[in-house]
Design a protein around this motif. Structure first.
Motif, PDB file in Angstrom:
ATOM      1  N   LYS A   1       1.206  -1.237  -0.028  1.00  0.00           N
ATOM      2  CA  LYS A   1      -0.308  -0.282  -0.237  1.00  0.00           C
ATOM      3  C   LYS A   1       0.541   1.409  -0.110  1.00  0.00           C
ATOM      4  N   LEU A   2       1.101   2.189  -0.584  1.00  0.00           N
ATOM      5  CA  LEU A   2       0.637   3.722  -1.022  1.00  0.00           C
ATOM      6  C   LEU A   2      -0.081   4.373   0.334  1.00  0.00           C
ATOM      7  N   THR A   3       0.440   5.129   1.178  1.00  0.00           N
ATOM      8  CA  THR A   3      -0.413   5.962   1.913  1.00  0.00           C
ATOM      9  C   THR A   3       0.510   7.532   1.745  1.00  0.00           C
ATOM     10  N   ASN A   4      -0.768   8.926   2.907  1.00  0.00           N
ATOM     11  CA  ASN A   4      -0.191   9.916   2.449  1.00  0.00           C
ATOM     12  C   ASN A   4      -0.217  10.872   1.073  1.00  0.00           C
ATOM     13  N   LEU A   5      -1.157  10.210   0.496  1.00  0.00           N
ATOM     14  CA  LEU A   5      -1.642  10.848  -1.227  1.00  0.00           C
ATOM     15  C   LEU A   5      -2.255  11.414  -0.718  1.00  0.00           C
ATOM     16  N   THR A   6      -2.736  12.426  -1.788  1.00  0.00           N
ATOM     17  CA  THR A   6      -3.893  13.306  -1.927  1.00  0.00           C
ATOM     18  C   THR A   6      -4.820  13.391  -2.522  1.00  0.00           C
ATOM     19  N   ASP A   7      -6.394  13.364  -1.515  1.00  0.00           N
ATOM     20  CA  ASP A   7      -7.595  12.793  -2.569  1.00  0.00           C
ATOM     21  C   ASP A   7      -8.201  13.422  -3.949  1.00  0.00           C
ATOM     22  N   GLY A   8      -8.189  12.790  -4.904  1.00  0.00           N
ATOM     23  CA  GLY A   8      -8.559  13.611  -5.679  1.00  0.00           C
ATOM     24  C   GLY A   8      -7.767  14.365  -7.398  1.00  0.00           C
ATOM     25  N   GLU A   9      -6.680  13.429  -6.684  1.00  0.00           N
ATOM     26  CA  GLU A   9      -5.107  13.547  -7.987  1.00  0.00           C
ATOM     27  C   GLU A   9      -4.989  12.274  -7.940  1.00  0.00           C
ATOM     28  N   SER A  10      -4.406  12.826  -9.845  1.00  0.00           N
ATOM     29  CA  SER A  10      -4.243  10.963 -10.988  1.00  0.00           C
ATOM     30  C   SER A  10      -2.850  10.869 -10.239  1.00  0.00           C
ATOM     31  N   TYR A  11      -2.450   9.364  -9.699  1.00  0.00           N
ATOM     32  CA  TYR A  11      -1.202   9.266 -10.070  1.00  0.00           C
ATOM     33  C   TYR A  11      -0.842   7.638 -11.370  1.00  0.00           C
ATOM     34  N   GLU A  12       0.300   7.502 -11.316  1.00  0.00           N
ATOM     35  CA  GLU A  12       0.838   6.691 -12.529  1.00  0.00           C
ATOM     36  C   GLU A  12       2.427   5.772 -11.209  1.00  0.00           C
ATOM     37  N   TYR A  13       2.144   4.625 -11.628  1.00  0.00           N
ATOM     38  CA  TYR A  13       3.463   4.063 -11.007  1.00  0.00           C
ATOM     39  C   TYR A  13       4.204   2.883 -11.462  1.00  0.00           C
ATOM     40  N   ILE A  14       5.175   3.047 -11.857  1.00  0.00           N
ATOM     41  CA  ILE A  14       5.733   1.480 -11.944  1.00  0.00           C
ATOM     42  C   ILE A  14       6.540   0.489 -11.027  1.00  0.00           C
ATOM     43  N   ILE A  15       6.216  -1.083 -11.240  1.00  0.00           N
ATOM     44  CA  ILE A  15       6.821  -1.499 -10.277  1.00  0.00           C
ATOM     45  C   ILE A  15       8.028  -2.232 -11.086  1.00  0.00           C
TER      46      ILE A  15
ATOM     47  N   ASP B   1      11.382   7.957 -19.034  1.00  0.00           N
ATOM     48  CA  ASP B   1      11.936   6.258 -19.322  1.00  0.00           C
ATOM     49  C   ASP B   1      10.691   6.019 -19.528  1.00  0.00           C
ATOM     50  N   SER B   2      10.871   4.649 -20.967  1.00  0.00           N
ATOM     51  CA  SER B   2       9.752   5.006 -22.082  1.00  0.00           C
ATOM     52  C   SER B   2       8.929   4.044 -21.172  1.00  0.00           C
ATOM     53  N   ALA B   3       9.252   3.552 -19.709  1.00  0.00           N
ATOM     54  CA  ALA B   3       8.533   2.871 -18.630  1.00  0.00           C
ATOM     55  C   ALA B   3       7.356   3.259 -18.825  1.00  0.00           C
ATOM     56  N   TRP B   4       7.318   4.002 -18.915  1.00  0.00           N
ATOM     57  CA  TRP B   4       5.781   5.158 -17.913  1.00  0.00           C
ATOM     58  C   TRP B   4       5.132   5.096 -18.925  1.00  0.00           C
ATOM     59  N   GLU B   5       5.096   4.941 -19.740  1.00  0.00           N
ATOM     60  CA  GLU B   5       3.719   4.935 -21.569  1.00  0.00           C
ATOM     61  C   GLU B   5       3.035   4.073 -21.136  1.00  0.00           C
ATOM     62  N   GLN B   6       3.207   2.547 -20.326  1.00  0.00           N
ATOM     63  CA  GLN B   6       2.685   1.403 -19.710  1.00  0.00           C
ATOM     64  C   GLN B   6       2.650   1.579 -17.835  1.00  0.00           C
ATOM     65  N   ALA B   7       3.144   2.708 -17.418  1.00  0.00           N
ATOM     66  CA  ALA B   7       2.479   2.505 -16.053  1.00  0.00           C
ATOM     67  C   ALA B   7       1.195   2.301 -15.573  1.00  0.00           C
ATOM     68  N   ALA B   8       0.795   1.894 -14.592  1.00  0.00           N
ATOM     69  CA  ALA B   8      -0.694   1.556 -13.806  1.00  0.00           C
ATOM     70  C   ALA B   8      -0.864   3.195 -13.088  1.00  0.00           C
ATOM     71  N   ALA B   9      -2.224   3.464 -13.601  1.00  0.00           N
ATOM     72  CA  ALA B   9      -2.176   4.656 -13.188  1.00  0.00           C
ATOM     73  C   ALA B   9      -4.101   4.736 -12.987  1.00  0.00           C
TER      74      ALA B   9
END
Length: 451
Positions: free
Chosen positions: A159-173, A183-191
Motif C-alpha cells: 500500500k502507498l499512503t499519504n497521497l492526495t485525494d482527488g489527484e491522479s497518479y501513475e506508478y511502475i514496479i 523512461d519509456s516504461a511510463w507509457e505502460q505505467a499503472a494509473a
C-alpha cells in the motif's frame, strides 16, 4: 508618450515636411501616441506654420533570441538570454513587464502558454519585433514528488499512503531502485485517480518487484511530478551471520565489518551468530543507506541478542562493569532518530525513534550468556515491543513517528554511528521490515521452526 504638450497643439507621425500628413490634437500635458517609423512633428493648432521635429523614430529591430527552461519553483519556467531593456508578457496580458537582468525566474505558466519577448521602445526607436515562445512539458518545473509512504496492504499486495485525494497518479514496479521521468516504461505505467481516498491499496508487486516508483500524472496544464521511489513492502534486511554479513533479503543490503578480525562467527541461536568484544575490542557493521532502508509510516526490527559480558560504557563514555550496549543506529543524538540499545544495569531494552525523541524502554532478562529475542514494531504513532515472542509494550504517542532524519543515514550495527556503546555480545538473525509485522509474525520469528 509625448510630454510637455498642451491642448492647443497637434502632432503627426506621418508628415514628411511638417505640413502634410495626418495631424492629431494633443490632449494635455502628456499625450499617448502610437509611434511609427519616421519623424514626429508637433505644431500649434492656431499657427500651423509654427512646427518642429521632436523625434526621429528608427525601424524596429529583429526580435530577441530568448529561451526558457525549468524555473526554480514548481509549475514555473525561467526566461533566459535576455537583458535589461527588454520586456515580456504571458499570453494576452494587458501590460508588458520590464526585464532588469539576464533572466527572469519562476514565471508561473501552463502547457501551451505563450511568452512574448521584445526589446522595449526608446525615445528614438520602436519596440522590436516580438519573439513568441510556447511553454511545453519539458520547460516547466515539475511539482515535488508525492509524499507517498509505504505500508502493508490489506490483501496480498503493498500500500502507498499519504497521497492526495482527488489527484491522479501513475506508478511502475520493477527491479531498479531509480528510474527517470523520461523512461519509456511510463507509457505502460499503472494509473489511478483517487476519489475519497489518500492511499493506493494492494499494489501487486509479485515476486519480482523490488521497487515502486510513483508520480502525479501529467495534466493538460502541468507536467508529471517528480518521482518518489519506495521499496515494495516486506523484509528489507536479513543478516543471518552464517560466517559473513551478507543480506539474504532481495535488496542486497550487505554489511561491512570494520576490522573483521575483531569479530568472530560463533554458534548462534540458529546456525551461527556474530560476536563482538565491546569496549575491549571495538568494531561494528556498516550497511549503506538506500531506498529500501528508508522508512515511511511503519517499520519492524527483530533480532536475537546474547550479552557475553555486562562490561560497557556509561552515559559519560567511561568503561563500567555494567554498561550500555548499542544494537543498531541510523543516526543518533539527544533528540533521537532511530536506534536501539540495552542497559545491563537495569536489564532494559530501549528503542528511540523520530525527531521528537519518542522512546520505549522495557525490561528484559539480560543475563550473561542467555539468548533473548527482541522485536520492535512501529506503525504511525504506535510502538510495540516483544520480548521472546510476548508483547511487553503497546504505546501510543501524541505524534506519528518521523523517520526523516534517520532515512538519510547509513545503518550501523554493534554500536552507535559514532564510537559509543559498543556491544559486548553476540547477535543473530538481524532483520528489518518496512511494514509493521503482526503479533503472529513476530512469534514466528521467535519460533523459527514454525516459520
Amino acid at each position: 508618450m509625448l510630454t510637455g504638450t498642451t491642448s492647443h497643439m497637434q502632432y503627426s507621425v506621418d508628415s514628411t515636411n511638417g505640413r502634410d500628413g495626418s495631424w492629431i490634437d494633443c490632449t494635455g500635458d502628456s499625450t499617448a501616441v502610437n509611434f511609427a517609423e519616421g519623424k514626429v512633428y508637433v505644431r500649434e493648432k492656431e499657427n500651423t506654420v509654427n512646427q518642429r521635429i521632436v523625434a526621429s523614430i528608427t525601424a524596429p529591430e529583429e526580435p530577441p533570441n530568448a529561451s526558457i527552461g525549468q524555473g526554480t519553483l514548481s509549475g514555473t519556467v525561467k526566461l533566459s538570454d535576455v537583458s535589461s531593456g527588454m520586456e515580456y508578457k504571458i499570453n494576452e496580458a494587458a501590460a508588458w513587464t520590464k526585464i532588469t537582468g539576464q533572466s527572469v525566474d519562476s514565471l508561473p505558466v501552463n502547457i501551451g502558454d505563450r511568452i512574448a519577448v521584445r526589446k522595449s521602445a526608446t525615445t528614438d526607436r520602436l519596440a522590436s519585433d516580438i519573439q513568441l515562445i510556447e511553454a511545453a512539458y519539458a520547460h516547466i518545473k515539475p511539482a515535488a514528488a508525492p509524499a507517498a509512504l509505504q505500508a502493508k496492504g490489506t490483501g496480498n499486495g503493498t500500500k502507498l499512503t499519504n497521497l492526495t485525494d482527488g489527484e491522479s497518479y501513475e506508478y511502475i514496479i520493477d527491479q531498479n531502485p531509480d528510474i527517470l521521468s523520461t523512461d519509456s516504461a511510463w507509457e505502460q505505467a499503472a494509473a489511478v485517480s483517487l476519489t475519497g481516498s489518500t492511499a493506493i491499496d494492494n499494489i501487486p508487486t509479485g515476486s519480482g518487484g523490488k521497487f515502486i516508483h510513483i508520480r502525479k500524472k501529467a495534466s493538460s496544464a502541468q507536467p508529471a511530478s517528480e518521482i518518489k521511489h519506495v521499496a515494495a513492502s516486506g523484509q528489507v534486511l536479513q543478516l543471518s551471520f552464517e560466517g559473513n554479513t551478507a543480506d539474504s533479503s532481495i535488496y542486497n543490503n550487505n554489511g561491512t565489518v570494520e576490522n573483521p578480525a575483531r569479530v568472530a562467527y560463533v554458534p548462534g541461536k540458529v546456525g551461527q551468530g556474530i560476536q563482538f568484544k565491546g569496549v575491549d575490542n571495538r568494531t561494528w557493521i556498516s550497511v549503506g543507506n538506500n531506498i529500501s532502508l528508508q522508512f515511511g509510516q511503519e517499520m519492524t526490527v527483530a533480532y536475537w541478542v546474547r550479552i557475553d559480558s555486562y562490561k560497557g560504557q556509561d552515559g559519560n563514555g567511561r568503561t563500567v562493569d555494567k554498561g550500555i550496549h548499542a544494537i543498531f543506529a541510523k543516526r543518533h543524538d539527544k533528540d533521537g532518530d532511530l536506534f536501539s540499545y540495552l542497559t545491563t544495569s537495569s536489564g532494559n531494552i530501549n528503542l528511540n525513534v523520530g525527531e521528537q525523541g519518542q522512546s520505549v524502554s522495557k525490561p528484559a532478562e539480560f543475563t550473561e550468556r542467555n539468548w533473548v529475542h527482541v522485536a520492535q514494531v512501529i506503525s504511525g504513532n504506535n510502538m510495540k515491543m516483544f520480548i521472546n515472542g510476548e508483547r511487553v509494550s503497546n504505546e501510543n504517542f501524541a505524534q506519528s513517528f518521523n523517520f526523516t532524519s534517520a532515512n538519510s543515514e547509513d545503518l550501523t550495527i554493534g554500536r552507535f554511528g559514532t564510537d559509543w556503546y559498543p556491544i559486548y555480545g553476540t547477535l543473530d538473525d538481524f532483520q528489518m521490515h518496512n511494514i509493521a509485522l503482526t503479533e503472529a509474525e513476530i512469534q514466528s520469528l521467535y519460533n523459527p521452526a514454525q516459520n
